[in-house]
Design a protein around this motif. Structure first.
Motif, short mmCIF file in Angstrom:
data_model
loop_
_atom_site.label_atom_id
_atom_site.label_comp_id
_atom_site.label_asym_id
_atom_site.label_seq_id
_atom_site.Cartn_x
_atom_site.Cartn_y
_atom_site.Cartn_z
N ALA A 1 6.83 90.17 41.14
CA ALA A 1 5.74 89.13 41.83
C ALA A 1 4.88 88.45 40.41
O ALA A 1 5.35 86.88 40.37
CB ALA A 1 4.55 89.84 42.22
N THR A 2 4.76 88.63 39.48
CA THR A 2 4.37 88.37 38.61
C THR A 2 5.21 87.73 37.67
O THR A 2 5.04 86.90 37.34
CB THR A 2 3.80 89.43 37.72
OG1 THR A 2 2.25 90.33 38.46
CG2 THR A 2 2.52 88.49 36.34
N ALA A 3 6.69 87.84 37.22
CA ALA A 3 7.37 87.48 37.14
C ALA A 3 7.51 86.27 37.70
O ALA A 3 8.08 85.30 37.25
CB ALA A 3 8.57 87.90 36.61
N GLN A 4 7.68 86.10 38.86
CA GLN A 4 7.69 84.81 39.84
C GLN A 4 6.91 83.87 40.16
O GLN A 4 6.61 83.29 41.02
CB GLN A 4 8.83 85.22 40.93
CG GLN A 4 10.20 85.97 41.12
CD GLN A 4 10.65 86.61 42.68
OE1 GLN A 4 10.09 87.09 43.10
NE2 GLN A 4 11.99 85.90 42.07
N ARG A 5 5.63 84.49 39.69
CA ARG A 5 3.95 83.64 39.44
C ARG A 5 3.61 84.01 40.86
O ARG A 5 2.73 82.87 40.87
CB ARG A 5 4.01 82.47 38.60
CG ARG A 5 4.70 82.44 37.15
CD ARG A 5 4.69 80.74 36.67
NE ARG A 5 2.94 80.88 36.26
CZ ARG A 5 2.57 81.74 35.16
NH1 ARG A 5 3.22 82.05 34.54
NH2 ARG A 5 1.18 81.01 35.10
N ASN A 6 3.94 84.45 41.58
CA ASN A 6 3.18 85.23 42.48
C ASN A 6 1.79 86.00 42.84
O ASN A 6 2.19 87.54 42.55
CB ASN A 6 4.17 85.84 44.12
CG ASN A 6 3.68 85.46 45.38
OD1 ASN A 6 2.38 85.66 45.05
ND2 ASN A 6 4.72 85.77 45.91
N ALA A 7 0.91 85.57 42.16
CA ALA A 7 -0.43 86.05 42.00
C ALA A 7 -0.86 87.02 43.00
O ALA A 7 -1.49 88.13 42.48
CB ALA A 7 -2.00 85.39 41.48
N GLN A 8 -1.30 86.13 43.91
CA GLN A 8 -1.85 87.41 45.08
C GLN A 8 -0.50 88.72 45.19
O GLN A 8 -1.35 89.77 45.25
CB GLN A 8 -2.48 86.68 46.55
CG GLN A 8 -2.99 85.63 46.05
CD GLN A 8 -4.53 85.80 45.93
OE1 GLN A 8 -4.57 87.17 46.11
NE2 GLN A 8 -5.40 85.27 45.84
N LYS A 9 0.37 88.63 45.70
CA LYS A 9 1.43 88.97 45.55
C LYS A 9 1.14 90.65 44.92
O LYS A 9 1.70 92.05 45.06
CB LYS A 9 2.80 88.94 46.07
CG LYS A 9 3.95 89.95 46.39
CD LYS A 9 4.91 89.64 46.70
CE LYS A 9 5.65 89.90 47.37
NZ LYS A 9 7.53 89.63 47.39
N ALA A 10 0.99 89.92 43.47
CA ALA A 10 1.22 90.84 42.70
C ALA A 10 0.46 91.71 42.57
O ALA A 10 0.15 93.11 42.51
CB ALA A 10 1.83 90.79 41.06
N VAL A 11 -0.82 91.12 43.04
CA VAL A 11 -2.76 92.25 42.90
C VAL A 11 -2.39 92.95 44.33
O VAL A 11 -2.26 94.30 44.12
CB VAL A 11 -3.49 91.00 42.97
CG1 VAL A 11 -4.96 91.85 43.09
CG2 VAL A 11 -3.96 90.34 41.31
N SER A 12 -1.85 92.25 45.12
CA SER A 12 -2.00 93.16 46.20
C SER A 12 -1.07 94.40 46.12
O SER A 12 -1.29 95.60 46.21
CB SER A 12 -1.58 92.83 47.85
OG SER A 12 -0.19 92.19 47.53
N LEU A 13 0.60 94.52 46.10
CA LEU A 13 1.22 95.32 45.70
C LEU A 13 0.55 96.20 44.40
O LEU A 13 1.01 97.94 44.81
CB LEU A 13 2.48 95.20 44.47
CG LEU A 13 3.31 94.61 45.75
CD1 LEU A 13 4.81 93.87 45.71
CD2 LEU A 13 3.90 95.33 47.22
N ALA A 14 0.48 95.71 43.30
CA ALA A 14 -0.12 96.65 42.07
C ALA A 14 -1.57 97.63 42.72
O ALA A 14 -1.53 98.98 42.10
CB ALA A 14 -0.71 95.82 41.44
N ARG A 15 -1.91 97.07 43.67
CA ARG A 15 -3.09 98.03 44.47
C ARG A 15 -2.83 99.15 45.30
O ARG A 15 -3.54 100.43 45.38
CB ARG A 15 -4.41 96.96 45.19
CG ARG A 15 -5.03 96.37 44.08
CD ARG A 15 -5.90 94.82 44.96
NE ARG A 15 -6.78 94.40 44.22
CZ ARG A 15 -8.02 93.30 44.69
NH1 ARG A 15 -8.26 93.03 45.70
NH2 ARG A 15 -9.01 93.23 43.49
#
Length: 423
Positions: free
Chosen positions: A230-244
């Motif tokens: 998600a980060t690589a595709q610059r989808n910040a909200q998804k990156a944060v929620s999946l990381a959490r």
């Protein structure tokens, strides 16, 4: 009149054509179909052979839809008789039959012990074998590039998939467990090579197999990897929620929590939130510095999760957050202690260092770092590195007249156009 059809074997001159080889490697089917047309295999014939409509073939030839689904790629390989290795696939069944015609003969009689010489592969033996060879695949991808491991790992996953369908009990659980690790790694290889469709597909398969096997550790790791995608595709909200989600997971070890925490930090940086980003990077650094003996498993590579790795990610985010000079100092320091085995990553980090220098207004240093990164990227074929180099090139545009910058941008242009380069 005999109906036209694709020949059982394409002309060797066509398969050895450098343009065809490069197009297949990129899965650039617009070029593949064009070269086939020049060889007398016309779009209507391509459509019949590959179970496609003529209009779809025509659209592909003008570059409209990019073919990414693996089942269609396999149909093209089989319908047009393109060897699997040219398209990053396992060897096709028709290739194996041609290479070993003796296999068509009558199966051998059972031996005196009652077991056939053609008995199927023992699942437990294959699991043990795969656990032994996976560290070698990790090293090959790290040192030489993902392409060097892709074909073998693809074959492993395909065989694992077939074996687990016919296995039961403990044997199936073992196949699913090693299968989740291998499928996740295959997803990473495809991501590094720029194929996000395949990366997402194999990450999903890894999660499915991990959940079937009740492998909480692997499920947590895949959540981290999906955050990375998600980060690589610059989808910040998804990156944060999946990381959490990865950090909350019951199977999250210290290393996985460190990886997920820095991934959450990257998401915050993309959203322009430096305070939260720095706090999560600090947390990730502390976790990565702790000894972690809770999951000693050579088939799941967590060795790269070190304080150096965390600080490399922090440095990259500092460019986004408007502090490129600090990023330069951090990259320079951490690159000095990066183990040589991580050459693929070195190309990525040097590319980011080049962008940090460029944003800091130091074009000569930026060009020097970028030129080193480009030499590595040519060898490893890393789409990650090339993407970062493109960003560095964009940041250097205002200094096109600087000789060092002109040399680098010339090499980058040649590389991007597919022309050969001096390494």
């Amino acid at each position: 009149m005999t109906e036209a059809r694709v020949p059982d074997r394409l002309p060797p001159s066509l398969l050895s054509n450098p343009e065809m080889i490069a197009a297949c490697r990129r899965r650039d089917f617009a070029t593949v179909f064009r070269l086939l047309k020049l060889a007398g295999i016309y779009p209507s014939l391509i459509a019949r052979a590959c179970d496609m409509t003529p209009s779809r073939v025509g659209e592909v030839m003008v570059g409209k839809p990019k073919i990414e689904k693996i089942d269609l790629i396999e149909r093209i390989a089989d319908g047009l008789h393109i060897p699997g290795h040219m398209l990053g696939l396992a060897s096709r069944e028709w290739e194996q039959e041609a290479a070993a015609p003796q296999l068509r003969h009558r199966a051998p009689e059972p031996s005196a012990g009652g077991q056939s010489l053609s008995a199927p592969l023992d699942p437990e033996f294959f699991v043990s074998h795969l656990r032994g060879v996976m560290p070698g695949h990790y090293k090959a991808a790290n040192l030489l590039g993902s392409r060097h491991a892709l074909d073998a790992v693809t074959r492993h996953v395909q065989l694992l998939d077939r074996l687990q369908q016919n296995a039961g009990g403990r044997a199936r659980d073992e196949l699913l467990t090693i299968g989740a690790r291998t499928a996740e790694f295959l997803g990473w290889l495809n991501q590094d090579l720029g194929d996000f469709g395949q990366a997402l597909y194999w990450s999903d398969r890894a999660m499915e197999w991990a959940q079937e096997a009740a492998d909480d550790v692997m499920a947590a790791y895949v959540l981290f990897r999906k955050s990375n995608q998600a980060t690589a595709q610059r989808n910040a909200q998804k990156a944060v929620s999946l990381a959490r989600a990865a950090q909350r997971s019951a199977g999250a070890t210290l290393r996985i929590r460190a990886l997920a925490a820095q991934q959450e930090a990257q998401g915050h940086a993309l959203m322009g939130n430096p305070r939260f980003a720095q706090a999560k990077f600090d947390e990730a650094h502390e976790l990565a510095a702790e000894p972690d003996d809770s999951h000693a498993d050579d088939a799941l590579d967590l060795a790269y999760c070190t304080p150096t790795y965390i600080e490399m990610q922090r440095a990259n985010c500092l460019i986004e957050l408007g502090d490129p000079r600090t990023a330069v100092d951090m990259f320079e320091a951490e690159l000095q202690i990066l183990p040589p085995i991580y050459r693929n990553d070195q190309g990525v980090y040097l590319s980011r260092l080049a962008r940090a220098y460029a944003v800091s207004g130091e074009p000569e240093q930026a060009a020097a770092a970028a030129d080193r990164a480009l030499s590595i990227a040519i060898d490893t074929e890393s789409a990650r590195a090339m993407s970062e180099l493109s960003a560095a090139g964009n940041a250097l545009q205002q200094w096109r007249s600087v000789p060092e910058v002109a040399v680098f941008t010339g090499r980058l242009t040649l590389m991007s156009s597919g022309s050969p380069l001096d390494r």
